[in-house]
Structures are given as C-alpha cells and as structure tokens.
Design a protein around this motif. Structure first.
Motif, PDB file in Angstrom:
ATOM      1  N   GLU A  19      25.689  35.007  10.333  1.00 58.87           N
ATOM      2  CA  GLU A  19      24.973  35.359   9.112  1.00 58.87           C
ATOM      3  C   GLU A  19      23.679  34.550   9.021  1.00 58.87           C
ATOM      4  O   GLU A  19      23.647  33.377   9.372  1.00 58.87           O
ATOM      5  CB  GLU A  19      25.850  35.088   7.892  1.00 58.87           C
ATOM      6  CG  GLU A  19      25.138  35.258   6.539  1.00 58.87           C
ATOM      7  CD  GLU A  19      24.747  36.697   6.251  1.00 58.87           C
ATOM      8  OE1 GLU A  19      24.196  36.940   5.187  1.00 58.87           O
ATOM      9  OE2 GLU A  19      24.982  37.572   7.105  1.00 58.87           O
ATOM     10  N   THR A  30      23.890  40.838  -5.398  1.00 60.35           N
ATOM     11  CA  THR A  30      24.217  42.231  -5.131  1.00 60.35           C
ATOM     12  C   THR A  30      24.412  43.013  -6.421  1.00 60.35           C
ATOM     13  O   THR A  30      24.657  44.207  -6.395  1.00 60.35           O
ATOM     14  CB  THR A  30      25.504  42.328  -4.295  1.00 60.35           C
ATOM     15  OG1 THR A  30      26.547  41.642  -4.975  1.00 60.35           O
ATOM     16  CG2 THR A  30      25.308  41.701  -2.929  1.00 60.35           C
ATOM     17  N   GLN A  44      21.005  43.241  -2.172  1.00 56.88           N
ATOM     18  CA  GLN A  44      21.348  43.105  -0.764  1.00 56.88           C
ATOM     19  C   GLN A  44      22.738  43.668  -0.501  1.00 56.88           C
ATOM     20  O   GLN A  44      23.568  43.765  -1.406  1.00 56.88           O
ATOM     21  CB  GLN A  44      21.296  41.650  -0.323  1.00 56.88           C
ATOM     22  CG  GLN A  44      22.418  40.785  -0.905  1.00 56.88           C
ATOM     23  CD  GLN A  44      22.318  39.344  -0.435  1.00 56.88           C
ATOM     24  OE1 GLN A  44      21.234  38.781  -0.406  1.00 56.88           O
ATOM     25  NE2 GLN A  44      23.447  38.751  -0.062  1.00 56.88           N
ATOM     26  N   SER A  45      22.968  44.040   0.739  1.00 57.05           N
ATOM     27  CA  SER A  45      24.287  44.503   1.149  1.00 57.05           C
ATOM     28  C   SER A  45      25.165  43.310   1.499  1.00 57.05           C
ATOM     29  O   SER A  45      24.693  42.174   1.619  1.00 57.05           O
ATOM     30  CB  SER A  45      24.159  45.407   2.382  1.00 57.05           C
ATOM     31  OG  SER A  45      23.847  44.636   3.538  1.00 57.05           O
ATOM     32  N   SER A  46      26.435  43.560   1.680  1.00 57.33           N
ATOM     33  CA  SER A  46      27.304  42.565   2.280  1.00 57.33           C
ATOM     34  C   SER A  46      26.931  42.432   3.763  1.00 57.33           C
ATOM     35  O   SER A  46      26.392  43.361   4.366  1.00 57.33           O
ATOM     36  CB  SER A  46      28.766  42.986   2.157  1.00 57.33           C
ATOM     37  OG  SER A  46      29.137  43.105   0.796  1.00 57.33           O
ATOM     38  N   PRO A  47      27.204  41.277   4.373  1.00 54.54           N
ATOM     39  CA  PRO A  47      26.933  41.130   5.808  1.00 54.54           C
ATOM     40  C   PRO A  47      27.711  42.177   6.618  1.00 54.54           C
ATOM     41  O   PRO A  47      28.867  42.460   6.329  1.00 54.54           O
ATOM     42  CB  PRO A  47      27.404  39.719   6.119  1.00 54.54           C
ATOM     43  CG  PRO A  47      27.366  39.000   4.801  1.00 54.54           C
ATOM     44  CD  PRO A  47      27.712  40.026   3.770  1.00 54.54           C
ATOM     45  N   ALA A  58      23.454  48.809   7.709  1.00 52.49           N
ATOM     46  CA  ALA A  58      23.544  48.011   6.483  1.00 52.49           C
ATOM     47  C   ALA A  58      22.965  48.826   5.339  1.00 52.49           C
ATOM     48  O   ALA A  58      21.846  49.335   5.450  1.00 52.49           O
ATOM     49  CB  ALA A  58      22.791  46.696   6.647  1.00 52.49           C
ATOM     50  N   GLU A  73      15.893  44.732   6.504  1.00 49.13           N
ATOM     51  CA  GLU A  73      17.056  44.058   7.076  1.00 49.13           C
ATOM     52  C   GLU A  73      16.637  42.717   7.637  1.00 49.13           C
ATOM     53  O   GLU A  73      15.496  42.524   8.055  1.00 49.13           O
ATOM     54  CB  GLU A  73      17.644  44.940   8.184  1.00 49.13           C
ATOM     55  CG  GLU A  73      18.637  44.297   9.107  1.00 49.13           C
ATOM     56  CD  GLU A  73      17.976  43.614  10.302  1.00 49.13           C
ATOM     57  OE1 GLU A  73      18.646  42.741  10.893  1.00 49.13           O
ATOM     58  OE2 GLU A  73      16.819  43.927  10.635  1.00 49.13           O
ATOM     59  N   ASN A  75      18.405  39.437  10.213  1.00 50.37           N
ATOM     60  CA  ASN A  75      19.515  38.975  11.049  1.00 50.37           C
ATOM     61  C   ASN A  75      19.135  37.631  11.664  1.00 50.37           C
ATOM     62  O   ASN A  75      17.963  37.277  11.718  1.00 50.37           O
ATOM     63  CB  ASN A  75      19.841  40.015  12.133  1.00 50.37           C
ATOM     64  CG  ASN A  75      18.740  40.133  13.169  1.00 50.37           C
ATOM     65  OD1 ASN A  75      18.633  39.330  14.089  1.00 50.37           O
ATOM     66  ND2 ASN A  75      17.892  41.148  13.026  1.00 50.37           N
ATOM     67  N   TYR A 106      25.657  39.376  12.794  1.00 48.65           N
ATOM     68  CA  TYR A 106      25.741  39.915  11.442  1.00 48.65           C
ATOM     69  C   TYR A 106      24.341  40.204  10.919  1.00 48.65           C
ATOM     70  O   TYR A 106      23.408  39.445  11.189  1.00 48.65           O
ATOM     71  CB  TYR A 106      26.455  38.932  10.503  1.00 48.65           C
ATOM     72  CG  TYR A 106      27.951  38.942  10.645  1.00 48.65           C
ATOM     73  CD1 TYR A 106      28.750  39.670   9.771  1.00 48.65           C
ATOM     74  CD2 TYR A 106      28.564  38.239  11.673  1.00 48.65           C
ATOM     75  CE1 TYR A 106      30.123  39.688   9.912  1.00 48.65           C
ATOM     76  CE2 TYR A 106      29.946  38.249  11.820  1.00 48.65           C
ATOM     77  CZ  TYR A 106      30.713  38.976  10.935  1.00 48.65           C
ATOM     78  OH  TYR A 106      32.080  38.998  11.077  1.00 48.65           O
ATOM     79  N   THR A 108      22.083  41.765   7.292  1.00 50.26           N
ATOM     80  CA  THR A 108      22.119  42.025   5.854  1.00 50.26           C
ATOM     81  C   THR A 108      20.999  43.005   5.508  1.00 50.26           C
ATOM     82  O   THR A 108      19.861  42.825   5.940  1.00 50.26           O
ATOM     83  CB  THR A 108      21.927  40.728   5.053  1.00 50.26           C
ATOM     84  OG1 THR A 108      22.957  39.804   5.416  1.00 50.26           O
ATOM     85  CG2 THR A 108      22.002  40.992   3.561  1.00 50.26           C
ATOM     86  N   TYR A 110      18.627  45.160   2.666  1.00 49.97           N
ATOM     87  CA  TYR A 110      17.975  44.883   1.388  1.00 49.97           C
ATOM     88  C   TYR A 110      17.337  46.141   0.815  1.00 49.97           C
ATOM     89  O   TYR A 110      16.960  47.049   1.563  1.00 49.97           O
ATOM     90  CB  TYR A 110      16.897  43.808   1.562  1.00 49.97           C
ATOM     91  CG  TYR A 110      17.425  42.533   2.146  1.00 49.97           C
ATOM     92  CD1 TYR A 110      18.114  41.622   1.355  1.00 49.97           C
ATOM     93  CD2 TYR A 110      17.287  42.252   3.500  1.00 49.97           C
ATOM     94  CE1 TYR A 110      18.639  40.467   1.892  1.00 49.97           C
ATOM     95  CE2 TYR A 110      17.810  41.095   4.047  1.00 49.97           C
ATOM     96  CZ  TYR A 110      18.478  40.208   3.247  1.00 49.97           C
ATOM     97  OH  TYR A 110      19.009  39.070   3.772  1.00 49.97           O
TER      98      TYR A 110
END
Length: 285
Positions: A19, A30, A44-47, A58, A73, A75, A106, A108, A110
């Motif tokens: 992450e 979130t 934001q999304s979950s990882p 994502a 996104e 990473n 992972y 994330t 956005y």
C-alpha cells in the motif's frame, strides 16, 4: 460558483503489503461529505491487490447528489504497475492498472466529485486504431462551446498490454480538450478513445507544473499546484505532447495534496535520450 473543499476524518490503520506509504499520497476519507451543494469532494477506493503479471480495477464512488469530475490512481511500485484505462462510469471513477512486476502490489483509486454546475457532460472522442507491437497514436476530444474541461481519461478497446504516455487537459482560444497518447504492446490492433468531462457555471484555469526530465529507464514525479484562492478540480499529465519517440509510461496520476495534482512516470529504457514530463492541475473558482 463558489468552490470549497470538504474532507472527512481520516483514522490511520494497518497498511496492507504494498500500500502506498503516507509520504507518497495524502490519505482521504472514503465517506467525505460536502459542506455545501457546490463543494468538491475527494474520495478514495479501498486498496486493491494487483497480482504479478495481471490487471486489476480500482473504483472510487462519488457521494449521492454529486457528479464525477475526474480521478486517477496511486501505487507504491517504482514503475512496474502502470495505468492502462482510466474512465468515468456513472457516479464512479474506474482506473485499471497492469502489474508488469514479479510480485503482487496494491493500488488505490481516487475520484473528484462535485455539484452545482449549470451544465455537465461526458464527451467521448472518436475511436483511433493503434497498430500492434509498439505502435503509438494520439487522440483528443473537445468540450462543447462554452463549457470548460474538468477532467478526463482514456478508454482502451482490446487487451490491456499498453502504456499511457500522456492523458492531460489542454486549452487554447478555441476550446478546452482532453488529449491522450497510447502505445500498443500487444500483437493485435487496439482502439483508444479520449473522454473529456466538461462543465459550465464556473471559472477554470489549467496550471502546468515545473515538470521533470527523465533519463532512459528512470522513474520520477511531477506536480502542479493551484494558485491561492482556487480549488483543485482535477488533473493529468505525462510526456510533453511533441515528444513521441518511445516516450514515457504513466504509473500514477492523483491528487497528492489539497490543491496539487501529481503524476509519476517511467521513461522507456530504449529512449535515445532524456524525456520531459509535466503535470497539469485544473483549478476552479
């Protein structure tokens, strides 16, 4: 249209393997809720785990009553996880990535969400074919007359073994537009399509950051920051538009601070020399 920012409370918790560390991205809520009808909201999304050699998506979802302005996104991997497709879908922003590395990672996703516009449209440009085995094409789509660019992205039709060299806003005396440049690493033809998110009822400007010079195989960020008194609405970036030979690959594109948009990019190892990258922030009042 008056713009303010509302961010929800963030409570740090365990960081999943791979992450993004706090030094790279700003943690967002979130479940952020706008303080007024016109306030942009950042979610934001979950990882999401991306297996080595695979792809993953994502998805960041805008709150009820808002429309998606843009997204991206982030990473933690130094150039091996790359953006392949980044698009609005109903009330979400969906970013697909490909992991070219040898271990899982992972990512994330956005989204920037807003409301209160007098008009809003998602405009899809014409599809452009890209030849296989390293072929590269560019495409752009204009906002309708009187509407300003808020954000944008790219749709890829076909296998996602591609690299995005540029996905960014442009503006001139004629119109605002979203510009993309894509390289096809597949053994078959693919289609690319730019998508512009356009609105009216606010004043905007595109701010270009200082950029960076990236040597062959090197991995670097570039950031653009909105001036005082304006609010970040979206952004993008990539290789400078006129530099097409080999070029760069965008690995991250996201809101990195309250009023800043950052990209990370890796220069193609086969480049004959350094390449320039730049980030662009879309700022509104």
């Amino acid at each position: 249209m008056a713009l303010t920012v509302a961010l929800g409370l963030y409570l740090p918790g365990p960081i999943p393997p791979g992450e993004p560390p706090p030094s790279k991205i700003e943690p967002w809520s979130t479940s952020a809720v706008a303080g007024s009808a016109d306030a942009p909201v950042f979610v934001q999304s979950s990882p999401v785990r991306v297996p080595a050699g695979g792809t993953a998506q994502a998805i960041a979802t805008c709150p009820a009553g808002t429309q998606v302005f843009g997204g991206g996104e982030s990473n933690p991997v130094s150039g091996t996880v790359v953006i392949t497709r980044s698009v609005p879908w109903r009330g979400t922003w969906e970013t697909t990535v490909r992991n070219n590395g040898t271990s899982d990672a992972y990512v994330t996703g956005y989204a920037v969400c807003g409301s209160g516009l007098t008009a809003y449209r998602q405009v899809h440009g014409s599809a452009v074919s890209v030849t296989p085995n390293g072929g590269q094409e560019l495409a752009s789509v204009d906002c309708p007359a009187g509407m300003r660019i808020l954000g944008g992205g790219q749709w890829i039709s076909g296998p996602l073994n591609v690299s995005i060299d540029a996905s960014l806003p442009l503006s001139d005396s004629v119109s605002d537009r979203w510009f993309i440049r894509v390289r096809n690493h597949n053994a078959e033809i693919i289609g690319i399509q730019p998508i512009a998110i356009c609105g009216s009822g606010l004043t905007t400007q595109i701010v270009s950051g200082g950029g960076a010079v990236v040597a062959p195989g090197e991995y670097k960020p570039a950031t653009a920051t909105c001036p005082a008194g304006t609010t970040l609405l979206g952004g993008g970036g990539g290789g400078v538009w006129y530099d097409t030979h080999q070029g760069v690959t965008i690995t991250d594109s996201y809101r990195s601070a309250q009023d800043s948009w950052t990209i990370y990019a890796r220069a193609h190892p086969g480049n004959t020399g350094p390449r320039g990258i730049t980030s662009h922030a879309i700022c509104g009042t």
